[in-house]
Design a protein around this motif. Structure first.
Motif, PDB file in Angstrom:
ATOM      1  N   GLY A   1       0.776  -1.232   0.000  1.00 50.60           N
ATOM      2  CA  GLY A   1       0.000   0.000   0.000  1.00 50.60           C
ATOM      3  C   GLY A   1       0.805   1.278   0.000  1.00 50.60           C
ATOM      4  O   GLY A   1       0.226   2.370  -0.013  1.00 50.60           O
ATOM      5  N   LEU A   2       2.146   1.185  -0.013  1.00 45.15           N
ATOM      6  CA  LEU A   2       2.975   2.382   0.056  1.00 45.15           C
ATOM      7  C   LEU A   2       3.345   2.883  -1.339  1.00 45.15           C
ATOM      8  O   LEU A   2       3.316   2.148  -2.327  1.00 45.15           O
ATOM      9  CB  LEU A   2       4.251   2.101   0.841  1.00 45.15           C
ATOM     10  CG  LEU A   2       4.109   1.629   2.285  1.00 45.15           C
ATOM     11  CD1 LEU A   2       5.477   1.537   2.943  1.00 45.15           C
ATOM     12  CD2 LEU A   2       3.187   2.551   3.073  1.00 45.15           C
ATOM     13  N   THR A   3       3.704   4.160  -1.394  1.00 39.79           N
ATOM     14  CA  THR A   3       4.273   4.751  -2.599  1.00 39.79           C
ATOM     15  C   THR A   3       5.787   4.770  -2.418  1.00 39.79           C
ATOM     16  O   THR A   3       6.301   5.405  -1.484  1.00 39.79           O
ATOM     17  CB  THR A   3       3.748   6.175  -2.825  1.00 39.79           C
ATOM     18  OG1 THR A   3       2.335   6.127  -3.008  1.00 39.79           O
ATOM     19  CG2 THR A   3       4.390   6.795  -4.061  1.00 39.79           C
ATOM     20  N   LEU A   4       6.483   4.063  -3.280  1.00 40.92           N
ATOM     21  CA  LEU A   4       7.925   3.859  -3.133  1.00 40.92           C
ATOM     22  C   LEU A   4       8.657   4.206  -4.420  1.00 40.92           C
ATOM     23  O   LEU A   4       8.160   3.931  -5.519  1.00 40.92           O
ATOM     24  CB  LEU A   4       8.222   2.396  -2.784  1.00 40.92           C
ATOM     25  CG  LEU A   4       7.528   1.805  -1.560  1.00 40.92           C
ATOM     26  CD1 LEU A   4       7.786   0.305  -1.496  1.00 40.92           C
ATOM     27  CD2 LEU A   4       8.012   2.492  -0.291  1.00 40.92           C
ATOM     28  N   SER A   5       9.840   4.762  -4.281  1.00 44.46           N
ATOM     29  CA  SER A   5      10.748   4.853  -5.426  1.00 44.46           C
ATOM     30  C   SER A   5      11.568   3.568  -5.464  1.00 44.46           C
ATOM     31  O   SER A   5      12.276   3.246  -4.498  1.00 44.46           O
ATOM     32  CB  SER A   5      11.686   6.048  -5.313  1.00 44.46           C
ATOM     33  OG  SER A   5      12.677   5.975  -6.332  1.00 44.46           O
ATOM     34  N   THR A   6      11.433   2.834  -6.559  1.00 47.82           N
ATOM     35  CA  THR A   6      12.179   1.585  -6.717  1.00 47.82           C
ATOM     36  C   THR A   6      13.431   1.786  -7.563  1.00 47.82           C
ATOM     37  O   THR A   6      13.966   0.843  -8.128  1.00 47.82           O
ATOM     38  CB  THR A   6      11.285   0.496  -7.337  1.00 47.82           C
ATOM     39  OG1 THR A   6      10.662   1.000  -8.519  1.00 47.82           O
ATOM     40  CG2 THR A   6      10.209   0.061  -6.351  1.00 47.82           C
TER      41      THR A   6
ATOM     42  N   THR B   1       2.680   1.423  -5.077  1.00 46.72           N
ATOM     43  CA  THR B   1       2.769   2.417  -6.143  1.00 46.72           C
ATOM     44  C   THR B   1       4.242   2.735  -6.366  1.00 46.72           C
ATOM     45  O   THR B   1       4.924   3.208  -5.448  1.00 46.72           O
ATOM     46  CB  THR B   1       1.997   3.698  -5.773  1.00 46.72           C
ATOM     47  OG1 THR B   1       0.622   3.369  -5.550  1.00 46.72           O
ATOM     48  CG2 THR B   1       2.103   4.729  -6.892  1.00 46.72           C
ATOM     49  N   ARG B   2       4.718   2.463  -7.574  1.00 47.62           N
ATOM     50  CA  ARG B   2       6.138   2.630  -7.881  1.00 47.62           C
ATOM     51  C   ARG B   2       6.377   3.901  -8.680  1.00 47.62           C
ATOM     52  O   ARG B   2       5.660   4.172  -9.643  1.00 47.62           O
ATOM     53  CB  ARG B   2       6.653   1.437  -8.689  1.00 47.62           C
ATOM     54  CG  ARG B   2       6.560   0.091  -7.985  1.00 47.62           C
ATOM     55  CD  ARG B   2       6.669  -1.020  -9.015  1.00 47.62           C
ATOM     56  NE  ARG B   2       6.758  -2.345  -8.434  1.00 47.62           N
ATOM     57  CZ  ARG B   2       5.722  -3.069  -8.027  1.00 47.62           C
ATOM     58  NH1 ARG B   2       4.492  -2.562  -8.112  1.00 47.62           N
ATOM     59  NH2 ARG B   2       5.885  -4.284  -7.530  1.00 47.62           N
ATOM     60  N   ILE B   3       7.383   4.654  -8.288  1.00 50.89           N
ATOM     61  CA  ILE B   3       7.898   5.710  -9.138  1.00 50.89           C
ATOM     62  C   ILE B   3       9.387   5.476  -9.277  1.00 50.89           C
ATOM     63  O   ILE B   3      10.004   4.780  -8.458  1.00 50.89           O
ATOM     64  CB  ILE B   3       7.580   7.119  -8.596  1.00 50.89           C
ATOM     65  CG1 ILE B   3       8.235   7.352  -7.229  1.00 50.89           C
ATOM     66  CG2 ILE B   3       6.089   7.335  -8.496  1.00 50.89           C
ATOM     67  CD1 ILE B   3       8.062   8.787  -6.760  1.00 50.89           C
TER      68      ILE B   3
ATOM     69  N   PHE C   1      12.150   4.562  -0.198  1.00 54.23           N
ATOM     70  CA  PHE C   1      12.849   4.337  -1.460  1.00 54.23           C
ATOM     71  C   PHE C   1      13.936   3.290  -1.300  1.00 54.23           C
ATOM     72  O   PHE C   1      14.435   3.037  -0.192  1.00 54.23           O
ATOM     73  CB  PHE C   1      13.418   5.634  -2.048  1.00 54.23           C
ATOM     74  CG  PHE C   1      14.553   6.288  -1.287  1.00 54.23           C
ATOM     75  CD1 PHE C   1      15.885   5.953  -1.536  1.00 54.23           C
ATOM     76  CD2 PHE C   1      14.290   7.273  -0.347  1.00 54.23           C
ATOM     77  CE1 PHE C   1      16.910   6.583  -0.857  1.00 54.23           C
ATOM     78  CE2 PHE C   1      15.319   7.911   0.338  1.00 54.23           C
ATOM     79  CZ  PHE C   1      16.644   7.560   0.073  1.00 54.23           C
ATOM     80  N   PHE C   2      14.264   2.680  -2.410  1.00 51.78           N
ATOM     81  CA  PHE C   2      15.344   1.699  -2.502  1.00 51.78           C
ATOM     82  C   PHE C   2      16.553   2.351  -3.169  1.00 51.78           C
ATOM     83  O   PHE C   2      16.411   3.164  -4.076  1.00 51.78           O
ATOM     84  CB  PHE C   2      14.923   0.508  -3.375  1.00 51.78           C
ATOM     85  CG  PHE C   2      13.836  -0.355  -2.809  1.00 51.78           C
ATOM     86  CD1 PHE C   2      14.136  -1.591  -2.241  1.00 51.78           C
ATOM     87  CD2 PHE C   2      12.506   0.035  -2.878  1.00 51.78           C
ATOM     88  CE1 PHE C   2      13.136  -2.414  -1.749  1.00 51.78           C
ATOM     89  CE2 PHE C   2      11.493  -0.780  -2.396  1.00 51.78           C
ATOM     90  CZ  PHE C   2      11.810  -2.001  -1.826  1.00 51.78           C
ATOM     91  N   PHE C   3      17.739   1.931  -2.722  1.00 55.73           N
ATOM     92  CA  PHE C   3      18.951   2.314  -3.446  1.00 55.73           C
ATOM     93  C   PHE C   3      20.056   1.338  -3.081  1.00 55.73           C
ATOM     94  O   PHE C   3      20.253   1.014  -1.908  1.00 55.73           O
ATOM     95  CB  PHE C   3      19.403   3.740  -3.110  1.00 55.73           C
ATOM     96  CG  PHE C   3      20.471   4.254  -4.056  1.00 55.73           C
ATOM     97  CD1 PHE C   3      20.197   4.411  -5.412  1.00 55.73           C
ATOM     98  CD2 PHE C   3      21.746   4.552  -3.615  1.00 55.73           C
ATOM     99  CE1 PHE C   3      21.169   4.862  -6.296  1.00 55.73           C
ATOM    100  CE2 PHE C   3      22.718   4.998  -4.480  1.00 55.73           C
ATOM    101  CZ  PHE C   3      22.433   5.160  -5.829  1.00 55.73           C
TER     102      PHE C   3
END
Length: 305
Positions: free
Chosen positions: A128-133, A157-159, A178-180
């Motif tokens: 359910g989260l908005t994440l930068s992948t 939700t991916r951006i 976010f992921f990095f």
């Protein structure tokens, strides 16, 4: 006789010296370690090999592999999980690419960054989260999608943002995490941690299943608390990264570049401390990516098997 002698003299004196190499290095996004070390390497190639060097800022691993494989770049930085897909011709690549390596550089660490006051308290709380992948065609995106699938997260939700943009988006509330993947410390994450209380989510429970599923390209690693001033260490997934090259690069040039990197290690450390992990004895551990023959010659001269 005089004419013959003149021809001999001209033949030796009139031979043009080899043209300085023209090289393109594919690095990564602003705020990342690939970018810092790539710029330092470019400066060394210009000063020591008199090369004409262009540095491309990119989305990183996947884009870099495509550029190197297709001849759009000569040298690139890439994670070994993405490189393994490139040489196999597996998605996101459409055909096997002629990728080889100069060396293993250092290990990258998966950062899953959320606000300390946010809803996600562990890696199982991503639904359910908005994440930068990660940026499109990056190694981060590749591993992030494997993690999202691995924990069974739903309705994410991916951006797709680079690390600097991701940090800004988390700070202003546009995303919730976010992921990095990068070495330690990642400058953009360190800067964010000084401005906003953050949490890194532990991912170590995925290491064993990922090793089985993805041919042992992943490692168990720990992000020490002191790196970002956090209250506890964070167990996570590690992935080696490589300096990659097209297999068609000239043998002698490949050897000279490999040698230059090790001769100039102290200068690369000034660009980022992760370069301190560069050593000949670990640099050859690039499996499943083959070493370029020019690099092999250098390691043999150094008595490295």
């Amino acid at each position: 006789m005089v004419m013959a002698l003149a021809l001999v003299v001209c033949a030796s004196a009139c031979v043009s010296p080899p043209a300085p190499p023209r090289l393109v290095i594919a690095t990564g996004g602003a705020g990342g370690i690939y970018d810092r070390i790539g710029e330092a390497l470019a400066a060394l190639l210009r000063s020591r090999l008199h090369a004409s060097v262009t540095v491309l800022r990119t989305a990183a691993s996947v884009e870099n592999l495509k550029l190197v494989g297709d001849g759009g770049a000569d040298i690139g930085f890439a994670s070994v999980d993405a490189a393994a897909l490139a040489v196999a011709g597996s998605a996101p690549f459409t055909r096997p690419l002629p990728i080889q390596s100069f060396m293993r550089l250092y290990d990258e660490y998966l950062h899953v960054v959320v606000r300390a006051d946010g809803p996600a308290r562990d890696i199982g709380h991503l639904s359910g989260l908005t994440l930068s992948t990660g940026a499109s065609e990056s190694g981060t995106q590749l591993l992030a999608e494997r993690v999202v699938e691995g924990v069974g997260a739903k309705n994410v939700t991916r951006i797709h943002l680079g690390v600097a943009e991701s940090a800004s988006a988390l700070e202003n509330g546009r995303i919730q995490g976010f992921f990095f993947t990068s070495g330690l410390p990642t400058p953009a994450i360190a800067d964010l941690a000084r401005r906003v209380p953050i949490r890194l989510l532990a991912c170590d429970q995925l290491v064993e299943p990922f090793q089985t599923r993805y041919d042992n390209v992943y490692l168990r690693r720990l992000i020490p608390s002191l790196v970002y001033g956090l209250p506890a260490d964070t167990p996570t997934i590690g992935v080696p990264n490589l300096l990659v090259v097209n297999s068609r690069m000239d043998h002698g040039l490949a050897r000279r570049i490999t040698e230059l990197v090790f001769q100039s290690r102290d200068e690369l450390i000034k660009a980022h401390v992760e370069a301190r992990n560069l050593h000949e004895r670990t640099a050859t551990r690039t499996f499943p990516i083959a070493l370029h023959t020019g690099a092999v010659d250098y390691y043999r001269d150094q008595k490295i098997s």
